[in-house]
Design a protein around this motif. Structure first.
Motif, mmCIF file in Angstrom:
data_model
loop_
_atom_site.group_PDB
_atom_site.id
_atom_site.type_symbol
_atom_site.label_atom_id
_atom_site.label_comp_id
_atom_site.label_asym_id
_atom_site.label_seq_id
_atom_site.Cartn_x
_atom_site.Cartn_y
_atom_site.Cartn_z
ATOM 1 N N ASP A 8 0.821 -1.215 0.000
ATOM 2 C CA ASP A 8 0.000 0.000 0.000
ATOM 3 C C ASP A 8 0.858 1.270 0.000
ATOM 4 O O ASP A 8 0.751 2.116 0.884
ATOM 5 C CB ASP A 8 -0.988 -0.056 1.176
ATOM 6 C CG ASP A 8 -1.928 -1.249 1.014
ATOM 7 O OD1 ASP A 8 -2.914 -1.121 0.287
ATOM 8 O OD2 ASP A 8 -1.620 -2.326 1.554
ATOM 9 N N HIS A 10 0.750 3.543 -2.395
ATOM 10 C CA HIS A 10 -0.182 4.610 -2.747
ATOM 11 C C HIS A 10 0.467 5.890 -3.271
ATOM 12 O O HIS A 10 0.102 7.003 -2.859
ATOM 13 C CB HIS A 10 -1.147 4.892 -1.594
ATOM 14 C CG HIS A 10 -2.179 3.801 -1.457
ATOM 15 N ND1 HIS A 10 -3.105 3.555 -2.436
ATOM 16 C CD2 HIS A 10 -2.374 2.862 -0.504
ATOM 17 C CE1 HIS A 10 -3.856 2.522 -2.082
ATOM 18 N NE2 HIS A 10 -3.427 2.068 -0.924
ATOM 19 N N ASP A 36 -1.019 -2.198 -4.420
ATOM 20 C CA ASP A 36 -1.460 -0.811 -4.267
ATOM 21 C C ASP A 36 -0.245 0.122 -4.313
ATOM 22 O O ASP A 36 0.029 0.895 -3.379
ATOM 23 C CB ASP A 36 -2.323 -0.588 -3.024
ATOM 24 C CG ASP A 36 -3.797 -0.899 -3.285
ATOM 25 O OD1 ASP A 36 -4.121 -1.336 -4.419
ATOM 26 O OD2 ASP A 36 -4.621 -0.713 -2.381
ATOM 27 N N HIS A 63 -6.304 -0.831 -6.156
ATOM 28 C CA HIS A 63 -6.084 0.495 -6.741
ATOM 29 C C HIS A 63 -5.240 0.427 -8.007
ATOM 30 O O HIS A 63 -5.425 1.235 -8.925
ATOM 31 C CB HIS A 63 -5.437 1.431 -5.711
ATOM 32 C CG HIS A 63 -6.394 1.868 -4.649
ATOM 33 N ND1 HIS A 63 -7.051 3.065 -4.682
ATOM 34 C CD2 HIS A 63 -6.816 1.230 -3.532
ATOM 35 C CE1 HIS A 63 -7.844 3.166 -3.620
ATOM 36 N NE2 HIS A 63 -7.714 2.061 -2.909
ATOM 37 N N HIS A 115 -2.529 -9.467 -2.039
ATOM 38 C CA HIS A 115 -2.760 -8.065 -1.692
ATOM 39 C C HIS A 115 -3.758 -7.957 -0.544
ATOM 40 O O HIS A 115 -3.507 -7.292 0.457
ATOM 41 C CB HIS A 115 -3.264 -7.255 -2.890
ATOM 42 C CG HIS A 115 -3.641 -5.856 -2.474
ATOM 43 N ND1 HIS A 115 -2.714 -4.962 -1.994
ATOM 44 C CD2 HIS A 115 -4.844 -5.227 -2.374
ATOM 45 C CE1 HIS A 115 -3.316 -3.840 -1.630
ATOM 46 N NE2 HIS A 115 -4.611 -3.985 -1.839
ATOM 47 N N HIS A 148 -3.593 -4.320 2.305
ATOM 48 C CA HIS A 148 -4.953 -3.846 2.008
ATOM 49 C C HIS A 148 -5.637 -3.092 3.137
ATOM 50 O O HIS A 148 -6.351 -2.130 2.891
ATOM 51 C CB HIS A 148 -5.815 -5.026 1.552
ATOM 52 C CG HIS A 148 -7.125 -4.662 0.919
ATOM 53 N ND1 HIS A 148 -7.246 -3.720 -0.087
ATOM 54 C CD2 HIS A 148 -8.387 -5.137 1.133
ATOM 55 C CE1 HIS A 148 -8.523 -3.641 -0.447
ATOM 56 N NE2 HIS A 148 -9.230 -4.481 0.279
ATOM 57 N N HIS A 150 -4.116 -1.453 5.613
ATOM 58 C CA HIS A 150 -3.253 -0.339 6.042
ATOM 59 C C HIS A 150 -3.022 -0.348 7.556
ATOM 60 O O HIS A 150 -2.630 0.666 8.124
ATOM 61 C CB HIS A 150 -3.810 1.019 5.615
ATOM 62 C CG HIS A 150 -3.977 1.196 4.142
ATOM 63 N ND1 HIS A 150 -3.967 2.441 3.539
ATOM 64 C CD2 HIS A 150 -4.130 0.315 3.124
ATOM 65 C CE1 HIS A 150 -4.128 2.295 2.231
ATOM 66 N NE2 HIS A 150 -4.239 1.017 1.951
#
Ligand code: ZN
Length: 241
Positions: A8, A10, A36, A63, A115, A148, A150
């Motif tokens: 993640d 991001h 992600d 994402h 994930h 996933h 976080h």
């Protein structure tokens, strides 16, 4: 083997850069990215370039799939949808191809990697012992590593019971127990601690360790605002929510 896990990310370049300094100091045998890489943040191409250069194995998150048209945007809230649409317009052809090549689940290094979850590698949140228990029942892995949510955490099967606890930082001994562990999020932590989160697992000692790293949150926030992404995506970074 000493394995590292980042998840993640991001599109948060300052967070990834800070984590990779700590990664480099650990002398890992391999680095695994649980997906992600993009969404929410303002540096999707830079993060894909850097993560794919450093990681030995990479997975695709929801994402990532959304940014390449492989995940239904109707399932996203408005902030996630806005950032997925922005990210789609930013990705280079090479990085679209790279994301298209990734899977959301893989077995590697004697671990089951996904994930989101083993049962549903793209979407399911393993955020409580009940969901963890249902995942222990669908496959016979010893240790699964997922992202996933976080939120860094450890779930373990103890006889018929499943325990689950957050692991904000520090070590958990997984010896002799089936476990599902989560390294937390590099680029958008949601456990109330704004520091970037990642983890290691030592297969010789069965120690899972969550590590937290300070990074330049302000730089990530400014990039989000400059890109015209929703302001909420910037403010949440300083709160770690
Ligand atoms: Zn995520």
């Amino acid at each position: 083997m000493l394995l590292g896990f980042i998840s993640d990310l991001h599109a948060n370049l300052p967070a990834l850069e800070a984590v990779l300094v700590d990664v480099d100091a650990q002398q890992l045998d391999a680095l695994i990215c649980l997906g992600d890489l993009v969404g929410y943040g303002a540096s999707p191409n830079e993060v894909i370039d850097l993560a794919s250069e450093k990681a030995d194995v990479s997975l695709a998150g929801n994402h990532d799939l959304a940014a390449i048209g492989s995940f239904d945007l109707a399932l996203f809230n408005r902030h996630a949808r806005a950032s997925a649409e922005w990210t789609s317009g930013e990705l280079t052809p090479a990085n679209i191809s790279l994301l298209l090549s990734l899977h959301s689940h893989r077995d590697a290094f004697g671990l089951s990697l996904a994930h989101a979850s083993i049962r549903d590698p793209v979407s399911e949140y393993v955020s409580n012992p009940q969901v963890a228990g249902e995942n222990f029942a669908v496959a016979d892995f010893d240790i699964a590593v997922v992202g996933h949510t976080h939120v860094p955490a450890v779930f373990a099967l103890m006889g018929q019971f499943v325990t689950g606890e957050r692991l904000p930082a520090g070590r958990a001994d997984l010896t002799g127990q089936r476990s599902i562990v989560n390294p937390g999020s590099v680029g958008q932590p949601r456990d109330g601690d704004p520091r970037a989160s990642w983890a290691t697992f030592d297969s010789r000692t069965s120690i899972f360790e969550v590590r937290r790293v300070e990074y330049d949150v302000r730089r990530a926030q400014e990039a989000i605002i400059q890109a015209g992404l929703p302001k909420f995506l910037a403010t949440r970074l300083q709160e770690g929510t």
